[in-house]
Design a protein around this motif. Structure first.
Motif, PDB file in Angstrom:
ATOM      1  N   LEU A 100      15.326 -49.464 -84.737  1.00  0.00           N
ATOM      2  CA  LEU A 100      14.321 -49.525 -83.668  1.00  0.00           C
ATOM      3  C   LEU A 100      13.992 -50.982 -83.332  1.00  0.00           C
ATOM      4  CD1 LEU A 100      11.771 -46.807 -84.893  1.00  0.00           C
ATOM      5  CD2 LEU A 100      13.740 -46.499 -83.397  1.00  0.00           C
ATOM      6  N   GLU A 114       9.228 -50.505 -80.616  1.00  0.00           N
ATOM      7  CA  GLU A 114       9.404 -49.091 -81.006  1.00  0.00           C
ATOM      8  C   GLU A 114       8.869 -48.851 -82.415  1.00  0.00           C
ATOM      9  OE1 GLU A 114      13.378 -47.815 -78.430  1.00  0.00           O
ATOM     10  OE2 GLU A 114      13.613 -48.741 -80.393  1.00  0.00           O
ATOM     11  N   TYR A 156       5.896 -46.315 -83.207  1.00  0.00           N
ATOM     12  CA  TYR A 156       6.141 -45.169 -84.080  1.00  0.00           C
ATOM     13  C   TYR A 156       5.140 -45.118 -85.241  1.00  0.00           C
ATOM     14  CZ  TYR A 156       8.554 -42.174 -87.441  1.00  0.00           C
ATOM     15  OH  TYR A 156       8.875 -41.196 -88.348  1.00  0.00           O
ATOM     16  N   PHE A 157       5.008 -46.240 -85.952  1.00  0.00           N
ATOM     17  CA  PHE A 157       4.118 -46.220 -87.109  1.00  0.00           C
ATOM     18  C   PHE A 157       2.651 -46.034 -86.695  1.00  0.00           C
ATOM     19  CE2 PHE A 157       7.758 -48.074 -89.376  1.00  0.00           C
ATOM     20  CZ  PHE A 157       7.773 -47.226 -90.473  1.00  0.00           C
TER      21      PHE A 157
END
Lengths: 477, 240
Positions: B93, B97, B101-102
């Motif tokens: 990623l 990204e 995401y996290f």
């Protein structure tokens, strides 16, 4: 979007960007889709061909000229089994047992024209059926795609990062499991399409749906197992090793062990041994072609007494025909006894092998698939029994014509007297004693009932692995 | 009301059969930077892992906001951002990204603009923002991980060797960032073997050796801890 779905989505993004995972997925899809198309075409062609051959065989039998009825007994007749609609996915044991039987007097022939015996070497590709691919190759592809779903995170230490974001190991496992289930879902798309075709071809919706559910459960077992192994192992190589070992054990070793155990535990007499026993038993019932055979002395005496005459020439029926019928009945009793014994042994062996389905989901799905599709051992036995009933019926019908429409004198002298020989030729109208043969699958409800135990085996595996997941998920930090 | 945010109370931890932390005690107050200094294998990362709920205490307690971590791991983690020693983000990623995401896993929604601002704040080059992280240097990964930790806007930051892999300029920028975060009320616990870095930013330093606390230092009125003193103590008591 829920957290588990986010994890699944990211896993898909990883696979999409990883050439290896995408290639493995693509290869799997192409193989399963290609095999589904090829097998469907092969089985549809076979179904049409067998239906055509069946009607041709009946036409050939009916179009025989006027002749002695016993010649028609030896002329014989073919019975064909058309594959069931789900046979386009799982041809079952047809490929090994054959689907056609030559029916004739005084003999019980085996089924023949099995693909494995009759085809050229290229037919090995035809043997890569969708069922076989889904049962053995699809799990292997799932392993190659998913072996590192968790171990990869551990190795890159992103697992800790996920935990630090508030994830629990169980949630991560569920997310990864969703992702793998998505891959499995892609793999059964060709199966779904094939099932639609089977339904259009007459397969009831309920059995077709259950067939799909069975395969979905089976692939779910692998998805859960892969996530579990990936969670329990510390490195990707360890999880790959463990999963490949598991695949070898459940897909190759246990099926082999189950066959060996079945053969060891249920002793089956060899073919030569059985053939000698049959010859010995048959020799005692007399030769049906010889009315003077001592084996029929009692029959002769009974008939003379019944009709109150002194000589067989004076009987109102042709004694030679009566002897042919009686001999066929005695012979068939003996042959049926041996056939039933053989079938019982085969079923006993199959049942022992099926117990191993509790140890290997591959055996579980194999049994389930064949039973729901109607291509299992029991169906083959039913085919043998129904064809034998057809054979016995048409042979005895011809023997009745032999007994009722011919005189003993003409029949006895037909070799030396051309006129008598002419009179022993009966009208071809008599050949219509042959019933049309149309072997069909058991009703869906019966097949589902027969498959219920194998379905239980698959459910057992799902539950067992889910319980293990819960246990491991709590200790996976 | 007590303003103690992080507390180790007679904390002992085992890894398998090996004791890693033995009866350690410390407290960190709100807005404080607390540095745990120690050599390799001293138990620094283990201390953070215990406060993150990744390891269970053998005895004693790891307490966050007055609550034992292991009594409610999920609630505690939602208040903590963690920067691991090796920036553990996904290579497939991009930085943006990864952060998206996290953050989404933590239930936090940030606009792309906010993410870019955070990356700028940690001085990650613009052209790297949309490159897959597998091409990043260790320092670039570390900066991204710091940006992620900042964006979580948690009241507590756990930093494991946070300046590892950063160049001197980036280290200075990072130290300024830590100082400003603490001034804004964020509680920071960092573990490091960088004596100089710890003395630059920490209000208090504890020395850890083989799982036991062997010394502690507090900042003077000017807010500084004398590097020479700590270095000498570290060399004498903590280095192993």
């Amino acid at each position: 979007m829920t957290i588990t779905k986010m994890i699944a989505k990211d896993e898909w993004r990883y696979w999409w960007r990883s050439k290896l995972a995408t290639s493995v997925m693509l290869v799997g899809l192409i193989l399963i889709a290609g095999s589904s198309i090829l097998t469907a075409k092969q089985m549809t062609d076979a179904a049409h061909e067998r239906a055509h051959l069946q009607s041709e065989a009946e036409e050939a039998f009916f179009s025989q000229p006027n002749r002695h009825p016993h010649r028609m007994v030896h002329y014989g007749h073919y019975a064909f089994r058309t594959p069931p609609p789900l046979g386009i996915i799982d041809p079952g044991i047809d490929a090994y047992t054959g689907d056609s039987i030559f029916l004739e007097g005084h003999r019980q022939n085996s089924a023949m024209f099995a693909d494995r015996q009759a085809s050229s070497e290229l037919a090995i590709f035809g043997a890569l059926t969708p069922a076989l691919l889904l049962q053995t190759l699809a799990p292997l592809l799932l392993v190659l795609i998913g072996y590192n779903v968790i171990t990869r995170e551990r190795e890159a230490r992103t697992f800790d990062q996920l935990i630090a974001q508030g994830m629990t190991p169980l949630k991560i496992m569920i997310g990864k499991g969703y992702a793998l289930v998505g891959v499995a879902g892609l793999m059964i798309v060709p199966l779904f399409v094939a099932i639609i075709f089977a339904t259009l071809d007459g397969e009831p919706f309920v059995s077709a749906s259950l067939f799909m559910v069975g395969y979905a459960l089976y692939l779910l077992i692998w998805c859960i197992g892969i996530v579990l192994a990936s969670t329990m192992m510390r490195t990707p190589s360890a999880s790959l090793g463990a999963l490949l070992a598991a695949w070898v054990v459940v897909a190759i070793l246990i099926p082999r062990i189950s066959s060996n155990a079945a053969v060891s535990l249920v002793d089956a007499p060899g073919k030569i041994e059985t053939d000698f026993a049959v010859i010995e038993a048959v020799s005692k019932v007399g030769d049906g072609h010889n009315a003077a055979d001592p084996a029929f002395t009692a029959l002769r005496a009974n008939m003379l007494q019944q009709y109150n005459v002194d000589k067989v020439e004076d009987l109102p029926v042709n004694f030679r025909g009566v002897v042919a019928g009686a001999a066929e009945a005695n012979l068939t009793d003996i042959l049926n006894k041996f056939a039933e014994e053989r079938m019982q042994v085969e079923v006993a062996q199959a049942n022992i092998a099926r117990y191993f389905g509790w140890l290997s989901p591959v055996l579980g799905i194999r049994e389930f698939s064949m039973k729901v599709a109607g291509v299992d051992l029991e169906t083959h036995h039913r085919f043998l029994r129904e064809t034998e009933a057809l054979r016995f019926d048409f042979v005895q019908s011809l023997n009745r014509v032999h007994a009722e429409k011919l005189t003993f004198a003409d029949d006895a002298n037909r070799s030396s007297n051309p006129e008598a020989e002419k009179r022993t030729r009966v009208s071809a109208e008599n050949w219509k004693v042959l019933d049309e043969f149309d072997f069909s699958s058991l009703p869906a409800n019966n097949r589902i009932e027969n498959a219920s135990m194998s379905l239980m085996k698959l459910v057992f595996w799902v539950v067992l692995l889910l319980v293990l997941c819960r246990f491991v998920g709590r200790r996976a930090l | 009301m007590s303003n103690i945010v992080v507390e180790a109370r007679n904390l002992s931890v085992m890894r398998g059969q090996t004791p890693v932390l033995s009866d350690i005690n410390f407290e960190v107050r709100k807005g404080e930077v607390f540095a745990l200094l120690g050599g390799n294998g001293a138990g620094k990362s283990t201390t953070l892992h215990t406060f993150l709920g990744l390891l269970p205490p053998q005895s004693g307690e790891a307490i966050l906001f007055g609550k034992a971590v292991h009594s409610d791991v999920a609630s505690v983690r939602s208040k903590v951002a963690y920067l691991p020693e090796a920036a553990t983000l996904y290579g497939h990623l991009t930085a943006i990204e990864n952060i998206e995401y996290f953050l989404s896993l933590a239930g936090i929604k940030k606009s792309s603009n906010e993410i870019v601002q955070a990356l700028d704040r940690v001085s990650l080059q613009k052209e790297a923002h949309n490159q897959n992280m597998e091409r990043y240097s260790k320092g670039m990964r570390q900066k991204t991980a710091i940006a992620l930790a900042l964006l979580r806007e948690t009241p507590v930051l756990f930093l494991d060797e946070p300046t590892s892999g950063l160049d001197p300029v980036a280290i200075d920028e990072f130290n300024q960032l830590i100082t400003s975060l603490a001034a804004a009320g964020t509680t920071i616990v960092m573990v490091t073997h960088d004596v100089y870095g710890a003395c630059q930013v920490a209000h208090r330093i504890a020395l850890l050796r083989r799982g036991a606390l062997v010394g502690s230092f507090e900042a003077d009125e000017g807010g500084k801890i004398d590097t020479e003193t700590v270095h000498a103590a570290f060399a004498e008591r903590a280095a192993s």
